[in-house]
Design an enzyme around this catalytic site. Structure first.
Site, PDB file in Angstrom:
ATOM      1  CE  LYS A 178      -3.815  -2.111   2.495  1.00 49.45           C
ATOM      2  NZ  LYS A 178      -5.148  -1.714   2.885  1.00 49.45           N
ATOM      3  CD  GLU A 212     -10.952  -4.751   8.632  1.00 53.10           C
ATOM      4  OE1 GLU A 212     -10.438  -4.813   7.510  1.00 53.10           O
ATOM      5  OE2 GLU A 212     -11.128  -5.746   9.347  1.00 53.10           O
ATOM      6  CG  HIS A 236      -2.080  -6.569   7.970  1.00 53.81           C
ATOM      7  ND1 HIS A 236      -1.348  -7.125   6.962  1.00 53.81           N
ATOM      8  CD2 HIS A 236      -3.335  -7.052   7.818  1.00 53.81           C
ATOM      9  CE1 HIS A 236      -2.133  -7.915   6.229  1.00 53.81           C
ATOM     10  NE2 HIS A 236      -3.339  -7.890   6.746  1.00 53.81           N
TER      11      HIS A 236
HETATM   12  C1  BG6 Z   1      -6.529  -9.130   5.756  1.00 58.49           C
HETATM   13  C2  BG6 Z   1      -7.294  -9.662   6.922  1.00 58.49           C
HETATM   14  O1  BG6 Z   1      -5.198  -9.585   5.802  1.00 58.49           O
HETATM   15  O2  BG6 Z   1      -6.543  -7.710   5.782  1.00 58.49           O
HETATM   16  C3  BG6 Z   1      -8.717  -9.104   6.946  1.00 58.49           C
HETATM   17  O3  BG6 Z   1      -7.339 -11.075   6.857  1.00 58.49           O
HETATM   18  C4  BG6 Z   1      -8.710  -7.599   6.839  1.00 58.49           C
HETATM   19  O4  BG6 Z   1      -9.415  -9.531   8.087  1.00 58.49           O
HETATM   20  C5  BG6 Z   1      -7.841  -7.150   5.686  1.00 58.49           C
HETATM   21  O5  BG6 Z   1     -10.043  -7.180   6.641  1.00 58.49           O
HETATM   22  C6  BG6 Z   1      -7.694  -5.641   5.647  1.00 58.49           C
HETATM   23  O6  BG6 Z   1      -7.019  -5.256   4.489  1.00 58.49           O
HETATM   24  P1  BG6 Z   1      -7.585  -4.126   3.519  1.00 58.49           P
HETATM   25  O7  BG6 Z   1      -6.495  -3.895   2.545  1.00 58.49           O
HETATM   26  O8  BG6 Z   1      -8.811  -4.698   2.903  1.00 58.49           O
HETATM   27  O9  BG6 Z   1      -7.899  -2.958   4.385  1.00 58.49           O
END
Ligand code: BG6
Length: 471
Positions: A178, A212, A236
């Protein structure tokens, strides 16, 4: 040991799990963009055990790209992608599947094998690839999670290592693809004004929130075996912390960044029970494929320390969860107060110290909060933010960037095995030794009393704005 020489471009992309959810949501839109930019010119061989035909896979790719809303920009690129697709249907445990794959690859000599499949199948697929010699000069791309604890990560590394050399293994953590996250590295080391204050003498705490506003619909089985700590924090958010805290890479190159990040993971203090708050949104247990007494956390907050010279005693508070009030990512670096209270408002509870905020999503922004005197006779003031909005319209999709790099053999944005194992060491104890998940109401910031107790005097938590974010 086999494995394509570094920086040799691949002449085919083999894509295990081609009929799955990740493929539909993220991979086909990324492949379409790559076809559009000219980064994808080699055959893409989908492999799955779904009783599908090539026409079915092409239809899936078309729907996936069309629903990403991107397709009108260049309908011809979609046709290019569909023309590059091949398909092999078969059981991963059946050698005949890999014989068919070998045949389908024709003259290709340096394929990239992308495993968008559950980790439990990695060993089977990798051994089968080696049986037909497809590891030689090939490279393998694996998806997070890399294991589910330290022991399974080490077992997985042994599976992969049987057939591929470390330089031919590309571990995807899509956050590293990203732009707003790559910018953390760029921002720190392309500007010289922050480095002198980027340490324990000037920074009092750091918060990282990734929230989220949706639940786990359709992913319940996976989530039951993962939970928020494994799914987001250990990979992450730890990656974000590593980029924020690493020493300057010693030279311009992949190895230097990997080494500097690995040093951070190795210096992270293993979490203890009291460093973790786990929450579960009310209603989670009513989902199908969720145990009626499930204790899996859909929210996690941790307090983390990095035992290094630069970061000793600076707390890092990381938080993530499902069904929270907003979908956002934010890093708040809080600086220490001035050493003397020279002005009357210095003791007021509203006296916010300086902060540097990286708003990662939904709209990338960097804000520097400084205090400015309020006009008038008094020497009092307010915090004002200098805000820099980053234009993200030309942004590449994370998978577009990462799969392009993998095909080119550029491992800069992938995760090395020593970092993976060091990160698991940090959470390994609390994966099993933890308090029960505390229920929270959907649409709130998790179990707030517990999360507030965790952050204590370093709080409050900085909650990103709620509601639909528009600019
Ligand atoms: C993923 C997780 O690695 O990353 C998910 O398994 C999460 O639970 C997602 O929703 C978030 O990534 P992004 O790029 O969709 O915000």
């Amino acid at each position: 040991m086999p494995g394509a020489p570094i920086h040799t471009p691949s002449d085919a992309l083999v894509f295990f799990g081609a009929t799955g959810d990740l493929a539909r949501k993220s991979i086909f839109p990324a492949l379409y963009r790559m076809a559009r930019s000219g980064a994808l010119t080699v055959p893409v061989v989908g492999v799955a055990h779904s009783d599908w035909t090539l026409a079915d896979l092409q239809q899936r790719a078309r729907e996936s790209v069309e629903s990403s809303g991107d397709c009108e920009k260049d309908p011809e690129a979609l046709e290019t992608l569909l023309g590059l697709l091949r398909y092999v249907d078969g059981d991963y445990k059946d050698p005949a599947t890999f014989a068919k794959l070998r045949e389908e690859l024709g003259d290709a000599t340096t394929p990239t094998h992308y495993l968008a499949i559950p980790p439990s199948l990695f060993g089977t697929v990798i051994d089968a690839l080696a049986e037909v010699g497809l590891n030689e000069n090939g490279r393998v791309v694996v998806e997070k999670p890399f294991g589910r604890d330290l022991a399974s990560a080490q077992a997985l590394a042994a599976d992969v290592g049987r057939a591929f050399d470390e330089h031919a293994v590309f571990r995807i953590d899509h956050f590293l693809g990203k732009d707003e996250i790559m910018n953390l590295l760029y921002f720190r080391f392309a500007n010289s004004i922050f480095e002198p204050i980027w340490n324990r003498d000037h920074i009092s705490s750091v918060q990282v929130t990734f929230s989220e506003d949706f639940g786990v619909d359709g992913r319940e089985s996976f989530y039951e075996s993962a939970g928020a700590l494994r799914d987001v924090i250990e990979n992450h958010l730890f990656q974000i912390v590593a980029l924020l805290t690493m020493e300057a890479p010693a030279y311009q190159g992949y190895g230097a960044v990997q080494a500097a990040k690995a040093a951070v993971f190795k210096a992270m203090r293993p979490l203890k029970r009291e460093d973790l708050v786990r929450g579960q949104f009310e209603g989670y247990r009513d989902h199908s494929n969720v145990a009626p007494d499930s204790d899996v956390e859909t929210f996690a907050a941790v307090r983390l320390f990095i035992d290094s010279w630069r970061w000793a005693d600076v707390p890092f508070y990381l938080r993530t969860g499902k069904l929270l009030p907003s979908k956002s990512g934010e890093v708040v670096v809080e600086f220490k107060r001035p050493p003397q209270a020279l002005f009357d408002d210095a003791v007021s509870p509203d006296h916010h110290p300086n902060r540097l905020t990286f708003r990662l999503s939904p709209h990338p922004e960097i804000g520097l909060a400084v205090r400015v005197k309020t006009p008038g006779a008094e020497f009092t003031g307010d915090a004002h933010e200098l805000t820099l909005q980053v234009d993200a319209t030309e942004e590449r999709l994370p998978y577009e960037r990462l799969l392009t790099d993998a095909l080119e053999g550029d491992g800069s944005l992938f995760t090395a095995e020593d970092s993976v194992e060091a990160a698991w060491r940090v959470v390994d104890d609390v994966l099993t030794d933890h308090d029960p998940a505390v229920p929270y109401a959907p649409g709130t910031w998790g179990p707030t009393a517990h999360a507030d107790a965790l952050i204590g005097d370093d709080g409050p938590w900085n909650n990103p704005p709620t509601g639909k974010a528009t600019r």
